[in-house]
Write a protein that holds these residues in place. Structure first.
Motif, PDB file in Angstrom:
ATOM      1  N   GLN A   1       0.834  -1.200   0.000  1.00  8.65           N
ATOM      2  CA  GLN A   1       0.000   0.000   0.000  1.00  8.65           C
ATOM      3  C   GLN A   1       0.874   1.258   0.000  1.00  8.65           C
ATOM      4  O   GLN A   1       0.564   2.232  -0.687  1.00  8.65           O
ATOM      5  CB  GLN A   1      -0.930   0.009   1.210  1.00  8.65           C
ATOM      6  N   THR A   2       1.952   1.222   0.755  1.00  2.00           N
ATOM      7  CA  THR A   2       2.896   2.338   0.743  1.00  2.00           C
ATOM      8  C   THR A   2       3.491   2.491  -0.648  1.00  2.00           C
ATOM      9  O   THR A   2       3.638   3.610  -1.145  1.00  2.00           O
ATOM     10  CB  THR A   2       4.004   2.131   1.800  1.00  2.00           C
TER      11      THR A   2
ATOM     12  N   ALA B   1       3.923   5.362  -5.744  1.00  2.38           N
ATOM     13  CA  ALA B   1       3.715   5.389  -7.196  1.00  2.38           C
ATOM     14  C   ALA B   1       2.748   6.507  -7.576  1.00  2.38           C
ATOM     15  O   ALA B   1       2.968   7.219  -8.568  1.00  2.38           O
ATOM     16  CB  ALA B   1       3.192   4.039  -7.674  1.00  2.38           C
ATOM     17  N   LEU B   2       1.694   6.685  -6.791  1.00  2.00           N
ATOM     18  CA  LEU B   2       0.725   7.753  -7.054  1.00  2.00           C
ATOM     19  C   LEU B   2       1.400   9.121  -6.955  1.00  2.00           C
ATOM     20  O   LEU B   2       1.239   9.972  -7.843  1.00  2.00           O
ATOM     21  CB  LEU B   2      -0.440   7.656  -6.059  1.00  2.00           C
ATOM     22  N   LEU B   3       2.178   9.328  -5.900  1.00  3.36           N
ATOM     23  CA  LEU B   3       2.857  10.611  -5.725  1.00  3.36           C
ATOM     24  C   LEU B   3       3.912  10.844  -6.807  1.00  3.36           C
ATOM     25  O   LEU B   3       4.038  11.962  -7.321  1.00  3.36           O
ATOM     26  CB  LEU B   3       3.489  10.684  -4.331  1.00  3.36           C
ATOM     27  N   ALA B   4       4.666   9.812  -7.156  1.00  2.00           N
ATOM     28  CA  ALA B   4       5.683   9.948  -8.205  1.00  2.00           C
ATOM     29  C   ALA B   4       5.035  10.248  -9.553  1.00  2.00           C
ATOM     30  O   ALA B   4       5.532  11.080 -10.326  1.00  2.00           O
ATOM     31  CB  ALA B   4       6.533   8.682  -8.289  1.00  2.00           C
TER      32      ALA B   4
ATOM     33  N   GLY C   1      -2.239   7.510 -12.370  1.00  2.00           N
ATOM     34  CA  GLY C   1      -2.310   7.885 -10.958  1.00  2.00           C
ATOM     35  C   GLY C   1      -3.629   7.440 -10.330  1.00  2.00           C
ATOM     36  O   GLY C   1      -3.660   6.949  -9.201  1.00  2.00           O
ATOM     37  N   GLY C   2      -4.707   7.592 -11.058  1.00  2.00           N
ATOM     38  CA  GLY C   2      -6.005   7.114 -10.580  1.00  2.00           C
ATOM     39  C   GLY C   2      -6.012   5.604 -10.382  1.00  2.00           C
ATOM     40  O   GLY C   2      -6.600   5.093  -9.413  1.00  2.00           O
ATOM     41  N   ALA C   3      -5.350   4.890 -11.282  1.00  2.00           N
ATOM     42  CA  ALA C   3      -5.254   3.429 -11.135  1.00  2.00           C
ATOM     43  C   ALA C   3      -4.455   3.065  -9.888  1.00  2.00           C
ATOM     44  O   ALA C   3      -4.806   2.113  -9.175  1.00  2.00           O
ATOM     45  CB  ALA C   3      -4.616   2.814 -12.381  1.00  2.00           C
ATOM     46  N   PHE C   4      -3.384   3.819  -9.598  1.00  2.00           N
ATOM     47  CA  PHE C   4      -2.622   3.555  -8.375  1.00  2.00           C
ATOM     48  C   PHE C   4      -3.464   3.828  -7.132  1.00  2.00           C
ATOM     49  O   PHE C   4      -3.368   3.109  -6.138  1.00  2.00           O
ATOM     50  CB  PHE C   4      -1.330   4.376  -8.337  1.00  2.00           C
TER      51      PHE C   4
ATOM     52  N   ALA D   1      -6.736   3.545  -6.937  1.00  2.00           N
ATOM     53  CA  ALA D   1      -7.682   2.421  -6.847  1.00  2.00           C
ATOM     54  C   ALA D   1      -6.976   1.171  -6.332  1.00  2.00           C
ATOM     55  O   ALA D   1      -7.519   0.428  -5.505  1.00  2.00           O
ATOM     56  CB  ALA D   1      -8.313   2.152  -8.212  1.00  2.00           C
ATOM     57  N   MET D   2      -5.745   0.946  -6.794  1.00  2.00           N
ATOM     58  CA  MET D   2      -4.970  -0.203  -6.335  1.00  2.00           C
ATOM     59  C   MET D   2      -4.738  -0.120  -4.832  1.00  2.00           C
ATOM     60  O   MET D   2      -4.900  -1.107  -4.115  1.00  2.00           O
ATOM     61  CB  MET D   2      -3.617  -0.265  -7.065  1.00  2.00           C
ATOM     62  N   TRP D   3      -4.372   1.065  -4.357  1.00  3.27           N
ATOM     63  CA  TRP D   3      -4.152   1.257  -2.931  1.00  3.27           C
ATOM     64  C   TRP D   3      -5.419   0.896  -2.146  1.00  3.27           C
ATOM     65  O   TRP D   3      -5.357   0.180  -1.149  1.00  3.27           O
ATOM     66  CB  TRP D   3      -3.746   2.708  -2.661  1.00  3.27           C
ATOM     67  N   ALA D   4      -6.559   1.384  -2.601  1.00  2.00           N
ATOM     68  CA  ALA D   4      -7.812   1.111  -1.903  1.00  2.00           C
ATOM     69  C   ALA D   4      -8.164  -0.377  -1.945  1.00  2.00           C
ATOM     70  O   ALA D   4      -8.605  -0.946  -0.935  1.00  2.00           O
ATOM     71  CB  ALA D   4      -8.942   1.940  -2.514  1.00  2.00           C
ATOM     72  N   LEU D   5      -7.956  -1.016  -3.084  1.00  2.00           N
ATOM     73  CA  LEU D   5      -8.278  -2.441  -3.201  1.00  2.00           C
ATOM     74  C   LEU D   5      -7.384  -3.311  -2.320  1.00  2.00           C
ATOM     75  O   LEU D   5      -7.779  -4.410  -1.934  1.00  2.00           O
ATOM     76  CB  LEU D   5      -8.177  -2.891  -4.655  1.00  2.00           C
ATOM     77  N   MET D   6      -6.206  -2.817  -1.991  1.00  2.00           N
ATOM     78  CA  MET D   6      -5.300  -3.594  -1.146  1.00  2.00           C
ATOM     79  C   MET D   6      -5.827  -3.759   0.278  1.00  2.00           C
ATOM     80  O   MET D   6      -5.333  -4.610   1.013  1.00  2.00           O
ATOM     81  CB  MET D   6      -3.904  -2.982  -1.142  1.00  2.00           C
ATOM     82  N   PHE D   7      -6.843  -2.993   0.658  1.00  2.00           N
ATOM     83  CA  PHE D   7      -7.465  -3.207   1.962  1.00  2.00           C
ATOM     84  C   PHE D   7      -8.194  -4.548   2.002  1.00  2.00           C
ATOM     85  O   PHE D   7      -8.509  -5.046   3.076  1.00  2.00           O
ATOM     86  CB  PHE D   7      -8.436  -2.071   2.310  1.00  2.00           C
ATOM     87  N   LEU D   8      -8.452  -5.137   0.848  1.00  2.00           N
ATOM     88  CA  LEU D   8      -9.091  -6.450   0.784  1.00  2.00           C
ATOM     89  C   LEU D   8      -8.091  -7.587   1.006  1.00  2.00           C
ATOM     90  O   LEU D   8      -8.496  -8.731   1.214  1.00  2.00           O
ATOM     91  CB  LEU D   8      -9.789  -6.640  -0.569  1.00  2.00           C
ATOM     92  N   LEU D   9      -6.809  -7.270   0.933  1.00  2.00           N
ATOM     93  CA  LEU D   9      -5.782  -8.285   1.173  1.00  2.00           C
ATOM     94  C   LEU D   9      -5.711  -8.604   2.654  1.00  2.00           C
ATOM     95  O   LEU D   9      -6.060  -7.776   3.509  1.00  2.00           O
ATOM     96  CB  LEU D   9      -4.416  -7.779   0.717  1.00  2.00           C
ATOM     97  N   PRO D  10      -5.220  -9.800   2.985  1.00  2.00           N
ATOM     98  CA  PRO D  10      -5.024 -10.105   4.408  1.00  2.00           C
ATOM     99  C   PRO D  10      -4.035  -9.118   5.028  1.00  2.00           C
ATOM    100  O   PRO D  10      -3.136  -8.616   4.352  1.00  2.00           O
ATOM    101  CB  PRO D  10      -4.438 -11.520   4.405  1.00  2.00           C
ATOM    102  N   THR D  11      -4.187  -8.855   6.302  1.00  2.00           N
ATOM    103  CA  THR D  11      -3.304  -7.939   7.000  1.00  2.00           C
ATOM    104  C   THR D  11      -1.869  -8.454   6.961  1.00  2.00           C
ATOM    105  O   THR D  11      -0.935  -7.694   6.768  1.00  2.00           O
ATOM    106  CB  THR D  11      -3.743  -7.775   8.468  1.00  2.00           C
ATOM    107  N   ARG D  12      -1.720  -9.752   7.121  1.00  2.00           N
ATOM    108  CA  ARG D  12      -0.394 -10.399   7.073  1.00  2.00           C
ATOM    109  C   ARG D  12      -0.529 -11.726   6.341  1.00  2.00           C
ATOM    110  O   ARG D  12      -1.616 -12.266   6.243  1.00  2.00           O
ATOM    111  CB  ARG D  12       0.137 -10.666   8.474  1.00  2.00           C
ATOM    112  N   THR D  13       0.616 -12.218   5.894  1.00  2.00           N
ATOM    113  CA  THR D  13       0.600 -13.561   5.314  1.00  2.00           C
ATOM    114  C   THR D  13       0.472 -14.542   6.468  1.00  2.00           C
ATOM    115  O   THR D  13       1.037 -14.348   7.535  1.00  2.00           O
ATOM    116  CB  THR D  13       1.883 -13.861   4.517  1.00  2.00           C
ATOM    117  N   SER D  14      -0.297 -15.577   6.251  1.00  2.00           N
ATOM    118  CA  SER D  14      -0.451 -16.602   7.315  1.00  2.00           C
ATOM    119  C   SER D  14       0.644 -17.644   7.137  1.00  2.00           C
ATOM    120  O   SER D  14       0.938 -18.045   6.024  1.00  2.00           O
ATOM    121  CB  SER D  14      -1.827 -17.244   7.257  1.00  2.00           C
TER     122      SER D  14
END
Length: 170
Positions: free
Chosen positions: A37-38, A43-46, A148-151, A153-166
């Motif tokens: 996410q970072t 990428a969005l800022l760059a 930039g808009g795609a980045f 959206a990508m950042w927001a969609l990453m909230f659907l990922l697990p917090t950590r790998t199990s």
């Protein structure tokens, strides 16, 4: 740009990506989805900085002027791509790992192909094939805002990922 300058621009992105992958390897999953996410935010800022730089400059940009945004984009790509597979596939049962991995890789390739096609579509719909530097600059800047808009959206969609790998021992 000359072919050598274009090649050096790709080298800058690659150097940044290698740095991002090294950061990912050293953190070894400690940050879970926060690291990619970072990377998406970087990428969005760059991309935004690059778009502002290009749109505000009347003269052609030199490779040194493009170096910082290209290195940052590469760094972002390395921090996104490294942990993304682990996070995406962390909860897949072992017996389905091969199929899930194939689906993941196919999705990545499909995304790259669609992204390339859509950015080209936006670019050439603006330029209309014009060789004018001003028209091409405007089209490239416009494409960067879409990316930039795609980045974002990508950042927001990453909230659907697990917090950590199990881990497999969990």
């Amino acid at each position: 740009m000359s072919p050598i300058q274009a090649a050096l621009a790709f080298v800058l992105i690659t150097v940044g990506e290698m740095a991002g992958v090294m950061v990912t390897m050293k953190t070894a999953g400690r940050y879970g989805r926060r690291l990619p996410q970072t990377g998406a935010l970087i990428a969005l800022l760059a991309t935004a900085a690059y778009g502002l730089q290009i749109s505000s400059s009347e003269a052609d940009l030199s490779l040194p002027a493009m170096a910082a945004p290209l290195l940052l984009l590469g760094l972002a790509f390395g921090t996104i791509g490294g942990p993304l597979a682990d996070l995406s596939l962390s909860r897949v049962p072992h017996e389905n790992a091969g199929s899930a991995s194939g689906l993941f890789n196919t999705s990545i390739h499909l995304g790259m192909a669609l992204g390339t096609a859509l950015t080209a579509l936006v670019f050439f719909s603006i330029t209309g094939g014009s060789p004018s530097a001003a028209v091409n600059r405007e089209a490239f800047t416009h494409v960067l805002w879409w990316i930039g808009g795609a980045f974002a959206a990508m950042w927001a969609l990453m909230f659907l990922l697990p917090t950590r790998t199990s881990s497999k021992t969990d």
